[in-house]
Design an enzyme around this catalytic site. Sequence first.
Site: not given
Ligand code: EPU
Length: 333
Positions: A159, A233, A329
Amino acid sequence: MNIQHNISLKSITSFGIDLIVNDFFELTNIADLPALSEVLERKIIGGGSNILCTQTPKGLVIANRTKGIKLIEEDANTALIEVASGEVWHDFVLYTLSQNLNGIENLALIPGTVGAAPIQNIGAYGVEVKDVIDSVIYWDWTDKKMVALSNIDCRFGYRDSIFKNELRNRFFIVSVRFRLSKIQQLQTTYGAINEELTNLNILRPNAKDVAQAVINIRSSKLPNPKEIGNAGSFFKNPNIPIQQYLDLKKRFATIPSYPVNEHTVKVPAGWLIEQCGWKGFRKNDYGVHEKQALVLVNYGNATGEEIWQLSSEILVSVKNTFGIELEREVQVW
Ligand code: EPU
């Protein structure tokens, strides 16, 4: 130039915050860039999907509405496509799928414009846009000329890029060149993609199927900004030293992690925020999304200041509970 006055940002930014800007200009022709270089202060909006406005922005707000997609060259395996920065990112993803070009199917449905993609190196489901960017062409407001940066020169990180650092406030991205593959190279190991493909009964997926799986997953847990204001995010997923992670694991046995290198792991900020009890929190019209704790939301009439305050409270509680400092972010105006 047709400069408009007293325009609300409510429908122009995805957070849906009702702030009035004094001077607003919709840029459709890059021939206007030299004249715009003479303006003392300016702010650029692409899709408006990664911005939180806490106060009336100073200077001229320029909304990027430039359009155009063209094939520059191709060989047996790849195509080099140049895309105007104002094109909607998801429309471009759909275009590449219609041309049987591979590489950005995992980035389907990410809100925003093509020009915003390199600035924060958008990424999802194991793919980052840096993997397919050949070069970025920008207008330099200070030197008043066009500059082309190669992929390496963009200094992409998680990012992150040169546009958020050394070139901050100095550039207007005009177009992005993408090197896309004619050969299928699917990336389906991350997250729930395989699970969703199975749900869809697809045994031998192609890029269109993967894009559909991503669209389904994103739609099921991320709020649609047309219904609930948000900027995706709100925080980055933090990198922490492995020792800190092992110490935390003794206290929080289920803490998830992704390897980064031999010294560092990434932990999901959404998990940390949920553990602190914020998931589904709501006060007046602002809160934390009930299905994704990384997404702060505006249910209608929240102010930018309220969302900012909420993000500060979340930062403090994650720091107090886990000793981890989250980083925002979104861009804050
Ligand atoms: N999780 C929780 N609780 C929550 C949300 C997530 O426990 O409320 C846990 C999930 O269970 C999982 C982990 O966190 O184990 C990762 O969650 P998720 O796959 O939803 O992805 P994220 O890390 O929260 C990132 C990116 C997203 C992207 C997704 C999918 C960042 C800051 N965000 O989110 O990007 O769509 O992975 O690859 O890196 C964005 O940048 O705006 C964005 C939406």
